[in-house]
Design a protein around this motif. Structure first.
Motif, PDB file in Angstrom:
ATOM      1  N   TYR A  12       9.160  -6.361  25.100  1.00 14.23           N
ATOM      2  CA  TYR A  12       8.337  -7.279  25.883  1.00 14.23           C
ATOM      3  C   TYR A  12       9.206  -8.273  26.654  1.00 14.23           C
ATOM      4  CZ  TYR A  12       4.898 -10.947  26.880  1.00 14.23           C
ATOM      5  OH  TYR A  12       4.118 -11.890  27.498  1.00 14.23           O
ATOM      6  N   VAL A  13      10.189  -8.860  25.967  1.00 11.52           N
ATOM      7  CA  VAL A  13      11.082  -9.820  26.634  1.00 11.52           C
ATOM      8  C   VAL A  13      11.883  -9.111  27.728  1.00 11.52           C
ATOM      9  CG1 VAL A  13      13.026 -11.402  26.327  1.00 11.52           C
ATOM     10  CG2 VAL A  13      11.210 -11.332  24.623  1.00 11.52           C
ATOM     11  N   LEU A  16       9.726  -9.070  30.726  1.00 10.47           N
ATOM     12  CA  LEU A  16       9.679 -10.395  31.358  1.00 10.47           C
ATOM     13  C   LEU A  16      10.979 -10.704  32.098  1.00 10.47           C
ATOM     14  CD1 LEU A  16       8.161 -12.607  28.493  1.00 10.47           C
ATOM     15  CD2 LEU A  16       6.984 -11.752  30.535  1.00 10.47           C
ATOM     16  N   ALA A  17      12.084 -10.329  31.472  1.00 15.07           N
ATOM     17  CA  ALA A  17      13.407 -10.656  32.014  1.00 15.07           C
ATOM     18  C   ALA A  17      13.852  -9.656  33.079  1.00 15.07           C
ATOM     19  CB  ALA A  17      14.432 -10.709  30.887  1.00 15.07           C
ATOM     20  N   LEU A  19      15.090  -6.702  32.629  1.00 12.62           N
ATOM     21  CA  LEU A  19      16.379  -6.143  32.227  1.00 12.62           C
ATOM     22  C   LEU A  19      16.132  -4.852  31.478  1.00 12.62           C
ATOM     23  CD1 LEU A  19      18.251  -9.328  30.899  1.00 12.62           C
ATOM     24  CD2 LEU A  19      18.813  -8.032  32.965  1.00 12.62           C
ATOM     25  N   ASP A  32      21.203 -11.356  18.052  1.00 12.75           N
ATOM     26  CA  ASP A  32      21.573 -12.586  18.778  1.00 12.75           C
ATOM     27  C   ASP A  32      20.412 -13.547  18.867  1.00 12.75           C
ATOM     28  OD1 ASP A  32      24.140 -12.015  19.397  1.00 12.75           O
ATOM     29  OD2 ASP A  32      23.779 -11.460  21.486  1.00 12.75           O
ATOM     30  N   MET A  33      19.260 -13.022  19.283  1.00  9.80           N
ATOM     31  CA  MET A  33      18.114 -13.886  19.502  1.00  9.80           C
ATOM     32  C   MET A  33      17.614 -14.452  18.177  1.00  9.80           C
ATOM     33  SD  MET A  33      14.690 -13.190  21.688  1.00  9.80           S
ATOM     34  CE  MET A  33      15.510 -12.385  23.012  1.00  9.80           C
ATOM     35  N   LEU A  37      17.380 -18.385  17.453  1.00  9.14           N
ATOM     36  CA  LEU A  37      16.103 -19.018  17.110  1.00  9.14           C
ATOM     37  C   LEU A  37      16.178 -19.723  15.759  1.00  9.14           C
ATOM     38  CD1 LEU A  37      13.568 -16.366  18.458  1.00  9.14           C
ATOM     39  CD2 LEU A  37      14.255 -18.524  19.519  1.00  9.14           C
ATOM     40  N   ILE A  40      17.725 -22.883  16.682  1.00  8.64           N
ATOM     41  CA  ILE A  40      16.813 -23.749  17.435  1.00  8.64           C
ATOM     42  C   ILE A  40      15.721 -24.317  16.518  1.00  8.64           C
ATOM     43  CG2 ILE A  40      15.062 -23.736  19.278  1.00  8.64           C
ATOM     44  CD1 ILE A  40      16.911 -21.741  20.778  1.00  8.64           C
TER      45      ILE A  40
ATOM     46  N   THR B 311      17.804 -24.167  24.593  1.00  9.13           N
ATOM     47  CA  THR B 311      16.429 -23.794  24.898  1.00  9.13           C
ATOM     48  C   THR B 311      16.118 -24.109  26.360  1.00  9.13           C
ATOM     49  OG1 THR B 311      15.844 -24.361  22.627  1.00  9.13           O
ATOM     50  CG2 THR B 311      14.031 -24.104  24.186  1.00  9.13           C
ATOM     51  N   LYS B 356      22.928 -12.070  30.400  1.00 15.37           N
ATOM     52  CA  LYS B 356      21.742 -11.354  29.892  1.00 15.37           C
ATOM     53  C   LYS B 356      21.216 -12.023  28.630  1.00 15.37           C
ATOM     54  CE  LYS B 356      23.164  -6.796  31.459  1.00 15.37           C
ATOM     55  NZ  LYS B 356      23.583  -5.476  31.006  1.00 15.37           N
ATOM     56  N   ARG B 357      22.118 -12.432  27.749  1.00 15.21           N
ATOM     57  CA  ARG B 357      21.724 -13.081  26.501  1.00 15.21           C
ATOM     58  C   ARG B 357      20.871 -14.315  26.787  1.00 15.21           C
ATOM     59  NH1 ARG B 357      26.802 -13.931  24.013  1.00 15.21           N
ATOM     60  NH2 ARG B 357      26.597 -11.973  22.892  1.00 15.21           N
ATOM     61  N   ILE B 359      19.275 -15.079  29.666  1.00 14.29           N
ATOM     62  CA  ILE B 359      18.028 -14.743  30.356  1.00 14.29           C
ATOM     63  C   ILE B 359      16.991 -14.265  29.336  1.00 14.29           C
ATOM     64  CG2 ILE B 359      16.927 -13.136  31.989  1.00 14.29           C
ATOM     65  CD1 ILE B 359      19.455 -13.197  33.665  1.00 14.29           C
ATOM     66  N   MET B 360      17.425 -13.451  28.375  1.00  7.29           N
ATOM     67  CA  MET B 360      16.508 -12.950  27.341  1.00  7.29           C
ATOM     68  C   MET B 360      15.948 -14.110  26.518  1.00  7.29           C
ATOM     69  SD  MET B 360      16.225  -9.528  27.342  1.00  7.29           S
ATOM     70  CE  MET B 360      15.939  -8.867  25.703  1.00  7.29           C
ATOM     71  N   LEU B 361      16.841 -15.002  26.063  1.00  6.78           N
ATOM     72  CA  LEU B 361      16.394 -16.138  25.252  1.00  6.78           C
ATOM     73  C   LEU B 361      15.437 -17.022  26.055  1.00  6.78           C
ATOM     74  CD1 LEU B 361      16.693 -17.720  22.563  1.00  6.78           C
ATOM     75  CD2 LEU B 361      18.514 -19.035  23.677  1.00  6.78           C
ATOM     76  N   SER B 363      13.563 -16.178  28.651  1.00  6.94           N
ATOM     77  CA  SER B 363      12.286 -15.510  28.868  1.00  6.94           C
ATOM     78  C   SER B 363      11.422 -15.611  27.619  1.00  6.94           C
ATOM     79  CB  SER B 363      12.500 -14.033  29.210  1.00  6.94           C
ATOM     80  OG  SER B 363      13.332 -13.902  30.329  1.00  6.94           O
ATOM     81  N   PHE B 364      12.086 -15.520  26.443  1.00  6.94           N
ATOM     82  CA  PHE B 364      11.340 -15.595  25.188  1.00  6.94           C
ATOM     83  C   PHE B 364      10.728 -16.983  24.971  1.00  6.94           C
ATOM     84  CE2 PHE B 364      11.071 -16.565  20.662  1.00  6.94           C
ATOM     85  CZ  PHE B 364      10.254 -15.524  20.227  1.00  6.94           C
ATOM     86  N   VAL B 365      11.546 -18.042  25.126  1.00  6.28           N
ATOM     87  CA  VAL B 365      11.027 -19.387  24.831  1.00  6.28           C
ATOM     88  C   VAL B 365       9.979 -19.844  25.845  1.00  6.28           C
ATOM     89  CG1 VAL B 365      13.106 -20.125  23.595  1.00  6.28           C
ATOM     90  CG2 VAL B 365      12.889 -20.664  26.032  1.00  6.28           C
ATOM     91  N   SER B 367       7.730 -17.595  27.008  1.00  9.54           N
ATOM     92  CA  SER B 367       6.632 -16.626  26.967  1.00  9.54           C
ATOM     93  C   SER B 367       5.423 -17.222  26.255  1.00  9.54           C
ATOM     94  CB  SER B 367       7.078 -15.331  26.293  1.00  9.54           C
ATOM     95  OG  SER B 367       7.357 -15.550  24.933  1.00  9.54           O
ATOM     96  N   SER B 368       4.264 -16.724  26.615  1.00  6.05           N
ATOM     97  CA  SER B 368       3.032 -17.292  26.061  1.00  6.05           C
ATOM     98  C   SER B 368       3.025 -17.062  24.551  1.00  6.05           C
ATOM     99  CB  SER B 368       1.824 -16.676  26.752  1.00  6.05           C
ATOM    100  OG  SER B 368       1.270 -15.673  25.975  1.00  6.05           O
ATOM    101  N   TYR B 374       8.795 -23.739  21.255  1.00  4.46           N
ATOM    102  CA  TYR B 374      10.216 -23.820  21.601  1.00  4.46           C
ATOM    103  C   TYR B 374      10.483 -24.696  22.819  1.00  4.46           C
ATOM    104  CZ  TYR B 374      11.121 -20.263  18.121  1.00  4.46           C
ATOM    105  OH  TYR B 374      11.232 -19.594  16.941  1.00  4.46           O
TER     106      TYR B 374
END
Lengths: 97, 492
Positions: A12-13, A16-17, A19, A32-33, A37, A40, B311, B356-357, B359-361, B363-365, B367-368, B374
């Motif tokens: 899904y990400v 959105l991204a 990629l 990584d994510m 998180l 965070i 973030t 990329k790392r 952009i992915m993070l 996009s995630f934070v 996202s709905s 976050y």
């Protein structure tokens, strides 16, 4: 690791991204994510009840100006870096049949 | 005369006095590059022909009295994320590997109006994402003090070029420490101005609410002089602030009597290298002896700055970097099926791993379902951090601390553990979140022979206090050592 990122989330990400990740990259992105998180999540220690989210450090207002054209036709310059152009337009693959 | 060892202001004065020509200055830096670039790799793009042409034009204007400024004729390097008309601007990324802007960024235009000569574009972490200049798509830059070490980042090429005398000063950009940290690692002066002081027009965006352009220079006088030229109110940047107090050179005063300096105890805890700590505290002591009032205090919230920053910066980056899709400029993938496949393949092939790392993070934070937990949480934390600084600046004129927990790490040691690399930004990052000005100035050399940086942080719009304190400290410290040329014979 407290945050476990599922395959569905990474898919899904990725959408959105915009990629396209290889399988190896997906696995790496998941771990990584998850780690980021977890880190965070430290913010949850803070009580932010009633605190307004601050997007700008100064109390700035929208910047308005008179609706007067100040720039000319710059299309030639704009298209100079286009990977593909045709008839003074950006050229992209066909999107509608 | 050794032209290269002059500061920017000294060089301009000698050019004005006809002791040196602009052409001689340009030729001197290019001769230096020939000697150094093969190893250091400070630059992505060099333009000798263009520089010599500019030199001729500038010399004429100096001779006929049109150009009289304090920087006229000085050869300058620009970080490769600032657009320069007609000169390749890559952000050290494959995705912009062929991008030649048709306009210049406002900061560059301001410099050109002042009569500088643009000699080339400096290497950086790809899209300014990194702390070592190792994420560049065009190879890493090496630290002029020791080639086995990184120059810091993301403005590593700019810092190394100034330290190696491959230019007289450089512009960098600072989103979480990207000017101050490489300045510290390379033993030069670097300033991140108050948010909104320098126009971001033509700066390729990373984290728009945090990005600021600033100078990397040989000394504090050059820093103030460059700041005076690049600071401007610009209608093309809606966050640009109209300031009347940009006469920064008026703060080059050797006096700190009564200056209230706060030392945050939280900046001297676990993780701080003992040699860095000693050098920074010695600098504080020296200022105290000159009449400054130095006091320790608790800033608080320091450990929350990094998670809030990553973030917010990643969220903004994921949005800002959407524009790189193979349509309007830059790289486009060779083979694709339809529009969306072209976007995806272009971006996946064009961006490096760290970009990329993030952009992915990001996009995630955004996202709905996660946005509140976050992204908004980070913006609330930012508000608390700003408040903590407001309280500190109610008591102090200047906050003093280290720039980074250690001196420059060895090449190849940082990227394998991104989280650890991010922790290196702990003392610089909150300054960006709160929009404050900060300056890095060399204050010592460790046992490995690597420079240590002192950081001074001011309240919004208080650059002059930083300049005055840094200038006074620089006078106490005296001439700072230069990187030894011994490693490859070097200049006689």
């Amino acid at each position: 690791m407290a945050n476990v990122i599922s395959d569905e989330t990474i898919e899904y990400v990725g959408i959105l991204a915009k990629l396209e990740l290889s399988d190896a990259e997906k696995e790496e992105a998941k771990s990584d994510m998850g780690r980021m998180l977890d880190y965070i999540d430290k913010l949850n220690e803070l009580d932010t009840t009633g605190v307004e989210p601050m997007s700008h450090v100064f109390p700035v207002q929208n910047v308005f100006r008179e609706d007067v054209v100040t720039n000319g036709d710059d299309s030639e310059n704009m298209l100079k870096n286009a990977p593909a152009e045709r008839d003074n337009m950006y050229e992209v693959p066909k999107t509608v049949e | 005369m050794d032209i290269l060892s002059l500061s920017a202001v000294e060089l301009a004065a000698k050019i004005k006095a006809k002791e040196v020509t602009v052409k001689e200055a340009v030729e001197a830096v290019f001769a230096r590059m020939e000697e150094k670039e093969k190893v250091l790799n400070c630059y992505v793009t060099l333009d000798k022909e263009g520089a010599l042409k500019q030199a001729e034009e500038v010399q004429k204007k100096i001779d006929d009295g049109t150009l009289t400024g304090a920087l006229a004729g000085v050869p300058v390097a620009i970080k490769d994320n600032m657009c320069t008309e007609g000169m390749l601007t890559t952000c050290s990324s494959k995705i912009l590997g062929n991008f030649i802007p048709t306009f210049s960024s406002e900061a560059v235009l301001n410099l050109k109006k002042a009569g500088v000569v643009i000699i080339g574009k400096t290497n950086m972490d790809e899209f300014a994402m990194g702390s070592t200049t190792e994420t560049s798509a065009f190879g890493e830059t090496r630290n002029p003090w020791n080639e086995k070490h990184v120059p810091g980042g993301s403005s590593g090429g700019s810092a190394a070029a100034v330290a190696a005398e491959e230019c007289f000063f450089a512009l960098g950009s600072d989103t979480g420490g990207s000017i101050r940290q490489p300045a510290s690692f390379c033993g030069v002066v670097g300033m991140k101005p108050t948010y909104g002081t320098v126009s971001r027009y033509g700066l390729i965006a990373y984290g728009s609410s945090l990005d600021q352009i600033g100078p990397l220079t040989k000394n504090v006088e050059d820093c103030a002089t460059v700041m005076e030229v690049i600071a401007s109110h610009d209608l093309k940047d809606s966050t640009s602030v109209k300031r009347e107090d940009t006469d920064f050179t008026s703060a080059l005063i050797e006096d700190v009597k009564g200056m209230k300096i706060g030392i945050p105890r939280d900046y001297f805890g676990e993780g701080l290298d003992s040699e860095v700590k000693e050098a920074v505290l010695a600098a504080a002591k020296a200022l105290e002896e000159k009449g400054a009032i130095v006091e320790e205090f608790d800033l608080s919230l320091v450990e929350y700055a990094i998670p809030a920053y990553y973030t917010i910066a990643s969220a903004e980056a994921s949005s800002n970097l959407e524009r790189f899709d193979g349509v309007k400029y830059g790289y486009r993938t060779e083979e694709y099926e339809g529009l969306h496949n072209m976007y995806k393949k272009t971006r996946s092939e064009g961006f490096g791993a760290e970009v990329k790392r993030r952009i992915m993070l990001g996009s995630f934070v955004l996202s709905s379902g996660y946005y509140d937990a976050y992204y908004l949480k980070a913006l609330r934390t930012k508000a608390l951090i700003k408040k903590a600084f407001d309280e500190a600046f109610a008591k102090y004129d200047v906050i003093l601390g280290p720039v980074a927990p250690t001196t420059a790490p060895e090449l190849g040691k940082s990227l394998s553990d991104p989280l650890k690399m991010y922790l290196g930004d702990i003392y610089t990052i909150s300054v960006n979140l709160a929009g404050l000005p900060g300056i890095s100035i060399p204050c010592g050399v460790d046992k490995k022979g690597l420079p240590i940086g002192l950081q001074l942080i001011g309240d919004c719009f208080q650059e002059k206090k930083l300049i005055q304190t840094a200038y006074t400290y620089e006078k106490i410290r005296g001439e700072f050592k230069k990187p030894a040329d011994s490693m490859e014979g070097g200049r006689k």
